[in-house]
Write an enzyme that holds these catalytic residues in place. Structure first.
Site, PDB file in Angstrom:
ATOM      1  N   GLY A  22      12.897  11.904  14.246  1.00 18.91           N
ATOM      2  CA  GLY A  22      13.514  10.696  13.713  1.00 18.91           C
ATOM      3  C   GLY A  22      14.107  11.303  12.480  1.00 18.91           C
ATOM      4  O   GLY A  22      13.779  12.254  12.069  1.00 18.91           O
ATOM      5  N   GLY A  25      16.976   8.064   5.688  1.00 20.64           N
ATOM      6  CA  GLY A  25      17.926   8.143   4.817  1.00 20.64           C
ATOM      7  C   GLY A  25      17.773   9.418   4.061  1.00 20.64           C
ATOM      8  O   GLY A  25      18.960   9.992   3.634  1.00 20.64           O
ATOM      9  N   MET A  26      16.671   9.970   3.820  1.00 24.52           N
ATOM     10  CA  MET A  26      16.523  11.066   2.882  1.00 24.52           C
ATOM     11  C   MET A  26      15.712  12.303   3.461  1.00 24.52           C
ATOM     12  O   MET A  26      15.055  12.999   2.871  1.00 24.52           O
ATOM     13  CB  MET A  26      15.684  10.719   1.539  1.00 24.52           C
ATOM     14  CG  MET A  26      16.497   9.609   0.698  1.00 24.52           C
ATOM     15  SD  MET A  26      15.910   9.235  -0.726  1.00 24.52           S
ATOM     16  CE  MET A  26      14.356   8.192   0.014  1.00 24.52           C
ATOM     17  N   VAL A  29      12.011  14.120  10.518  1.00 21.92           N
ATOM     18  CA  VAL A  29      10.494  13.915  10.847  1.00 21.92           C
ATOM     19  C   VAL A  29      10.677  15.125  12.374  1.00 21.92           C
ATOM     20  O   VAL A  29      11.431  14.626  13.242  1.00 21.92           O
ATOM     21  CB  VAL A  29       9.793  12.717  11.209  1.00 21.92           C
ATOM     22  CG1 VAL A  29       8.221  13.159  11.590  1.00 21.92           C
ATOM     23  CG2 VAL A  29       9.647  12.031   9.784  1.00 21.92           C
ATOM     24  N   ASP A 142       7.704  -0.133   0.389  1.00 27.46           N
ATOM     25  CA  ASP A 142       8.755   0.005   1.425  1.00 27.46           C
ATOM     26  C   ASP A 142       8.161  -0.435   2.872  1.00 27.46           C
ATOM     27  O   ASP A 142       8.302   0.305   3.676  1.00 27.46           O
ATOM     28  CB  ASP A 142       9.464   1.316   1.453  1.00 27.46           C
ATOM     29  CG  ASP A 142      10.704   1.216   2.246  1.00 27.46           C
ATOM     30  OD1 ASP A 142      11.106   0.226   2.618  1.00 27.46           O
ATOM     31  OD2 ASP A 142      11.069   2.540   2.481  1.00 27.46           O
TER      32      ASP A 142
END
Length: 239
Positions: A22, A25-26, A29, A142
């Site tokens: 996956g 945004g930053m 993985v 988050d």
């Protein structure tokens, strides 16, 4: 230094990156193999971005290391386990347990909302995870379906991605003072810049459970401005 072997990159002389699981945004993985211990792991990589200034790159590195430190403090069956933190080519990588299964967001996208009993099971697991984090002085900040993993073949629910977590006694990282997070799942007090605490994570959990039951949060709108208004001053209409 990273090396190439059979078209698969090896970092820190030990972890062979094999398949991208996956991308956020930053970070990216990867499914990887720990060649020293012969086990499968997940490796979170912060890709190199040559458009960043030295200060911005340092903040990204600090955020990754802070996530690792936050997770290292926590031990709970519903929180992802960190095995190692390494640096390769001056970039940090977090090595974690590999969870076979997708995220709650994947589950909602492919199969639609869950039933009340399943939502309750997920909620109880996440309450336990948040309770352990809060007791250790860690705020997740988050909580959203993308950051909740559902392990295939078991009933295990796993909270992951502590990338913008706040740890007691350490400064909060921001990008030039801007907001960092997921607006639909962010408590109004944090959105408005007020003091936040464990209750802000619990607010996010409530939004997450609404999304699990109905397919979207009560704050879903067509624009960012609409979302911000709904979160801060709008009337909440649970599913």
């Amino acid at each position: 230094m990273g090396t190439e072997g059979h078209s698969r990159r090896v970092i820190a002389g030990r972890y062979r990156l094999e398949e991208r699981l996956g991308r956020g945004g930053m970070s990216v993985v990867w499914r990887a193999t720990d060649q020293l211990l012969g086990r499968s792991v997940a490796v979170k990589e912060l890709p190199y971005d040559d458009t960043l200034s030295a200060a911005q790159a340092r903040r990204q590195r600090d955020r990754t290391l802070r996530e690792a430190r936050a997770l290292a403090q926590l031990s709970h069956p519903h929180i992802i386990v960190v095995h190692d933190v390494v640096e390769d080519d001056e970039r940090p990588y977090i090595v974690m347990e590999l969870i076979e299964g997708g995220s709650l967001a994947d589950r909602l996208a492919h199969r639609g909302p869950v039933g009340a009993a399943e939502a309750a099971r997920i909620g109880i697991a996440l309450l336990g995870a948040l309770g352990a984090a809060h007791a250790a002085g860690v705020l997740h900040r988050d909580l959203k379906p993308d950051n909740v993993l559902l392990e295939t073949g078991t009933d295990r629910v796993v909270l992951t991605d502590f990338g913008i977590a706040q740890v007691a006694g350490t400064p909060t990282l921001t990008e030039n003072g801007s907001f960092v997070g997921s607006p639909e799942y962010t408590a109004p007090e944090r959105m408005s810049g007020a003091r936040t605490g464990p209750e802000s994570d619990l607010w996010s959990l409530g939004a997450l459970l609404c999304a699990a039951l109905s397919g979207e949060t009560p704050f879903h709108r067509d624009s960012l401005g609409g979302i911000l208004h709904a979160v801060v001053v709008g009337d909440i209409q649970p599913p």
